[in-house]
Design an enzyme around this catalytic site. Sequence first.
Site, PDB file in Angstrom:
ATOM      1  CB  CYS A 270      -0.969  -0.008   1.182  1.00  0.00           C
ATOM      2  SG  CYS A 270      -0.208   0.066   2.817  1.00  0.00           S
ATOM      3  CG  HIS A 318      -4.602   0.192   3.731  1.00  0.00           C
ATOM      4  ND1 HIS A 318      -3.846  -0.675   2.971  1.00  0.00           N
ATOM      5  CD2 HIS A 318      -5.586   0.646   2.905  1.00  0.00           C
ATOM      6  CE1 HIS A 318      -4.359  -0.759   1.756  1.00  0.00           C
ATOM      7  NE2 HIS A 318      -5.406   0.042   1.683  1.00  0.00           N
ATOM      8  CG  HIS A 330      -6.610   0.597  -1.877  1.00  0.00           C
ATOM      9  ND1 HIS A 330      -6.976   0.066  -0.660  1.00  0.00           N
ATOM     10  CD2 HIS A 330      -7.480   0.035  -2.776  1.00  0.00           C
ATOM     11  CE1 HIS A 330      -8.009  -0.752  -0.804  1.00  0.00           C
ATOM     12  NE2 HIS A 330      -8.338  -0.782  -2.070  1.00  0.00           N
TER      13      HIS A 330
END
Length: 354
Positions: A270, A318, A330
């Site tokens: 990520c 994240h 993402h």
Amino acid sequence: MTAPHRNSRAARGFAGALSAAILVCAVYTAGPATSDPVALPTSATDAISRMVDLSRQSEQLNQQALDAQTDLDAKLAVQRDADSKVAATTAVVEAARAEVRKYQPMIDRTAVAAYTGVRTNSMFAVLSSGSPQQLLDKMSTLDVVAQQTADTVRQFKQAADAATIADNAARAAADAAHTATAAANAVRTDVERKRQDLAAATTGVVEAWSQLSASDKSTLAGSPFPPGFDRDSLLAGLVPGSGTSALAAALTRVGDPYVWGATGPDQFDCSGLVQWAFKQVGKDVPRTSSQQANFGTPVSRDELLPGDVVLFYPDITHVGIYAGNGMMVHASTFGVPVAVAPINTTPYHSARRY
């Protein structure tokens, strides 16, 4: 074979790798595991859900390991700087001591003369002179000797003081180097432990994923774009700028696989995707999600613009790039390629504008 039987067999094959890997993650992630490692999956759907949970915990561990490595790199830089200062101060100490040694013989002679009672004062010159001229000559000599002695003593004192300062600086530098080395060693141990933990956890995830059927893997991967999302229209409407240009770069990677620790150009985790996207527009963004949460300037959720960086979970493990209309691009988790998804499917934390 009926579907329930296939699901049951897939779940049983999935169970061993899954439960062992969950135990690793439950011990080493920031919080407790959200799945019970004793309760094995009873269906393929349950297996997918459990694998997503396990992958999420592995992502946490991945970011923690990356943070630990960054910490280690910083401490090693401090250690190298401290070692350089030790070398520099050692050279200064040697030069200062050499200067002291240069004046030491003259100081020693002066001290011996004083100790043995050599007469060098004005009264002695008066008493020992046989004529006015002899007195003047002796007085002049005494003045010269006194001045030379005073200069020598002054220079010796300056050299000795410089040597003392250099010694103190060298000791301080050595202490700092020792402290930096100890700190780096402590972090190095932590980095190695986290790497081992991550390797064990990700091995379990990959093995569990391999037990899924092609249909289940496709279900897990999902669609790269949500219904109604038009990448070309979005790109055409973007206003040039670092944030929107980084978004455009990230959108070109949709479909690339998620890999722990990867930073591109064709596989990402990520924070690796965010770092890579902004690098394409000349911005040097930190490596991990927690570091990225301190980069740029904060922006409230109701003021989000395409290109802003959105961060998730209480421990900020994240991150994605906002794409407008409640969407983000993402790198989600293992088994799910880079995709566009709603931001409200992940626990929102904050946002930054780079």
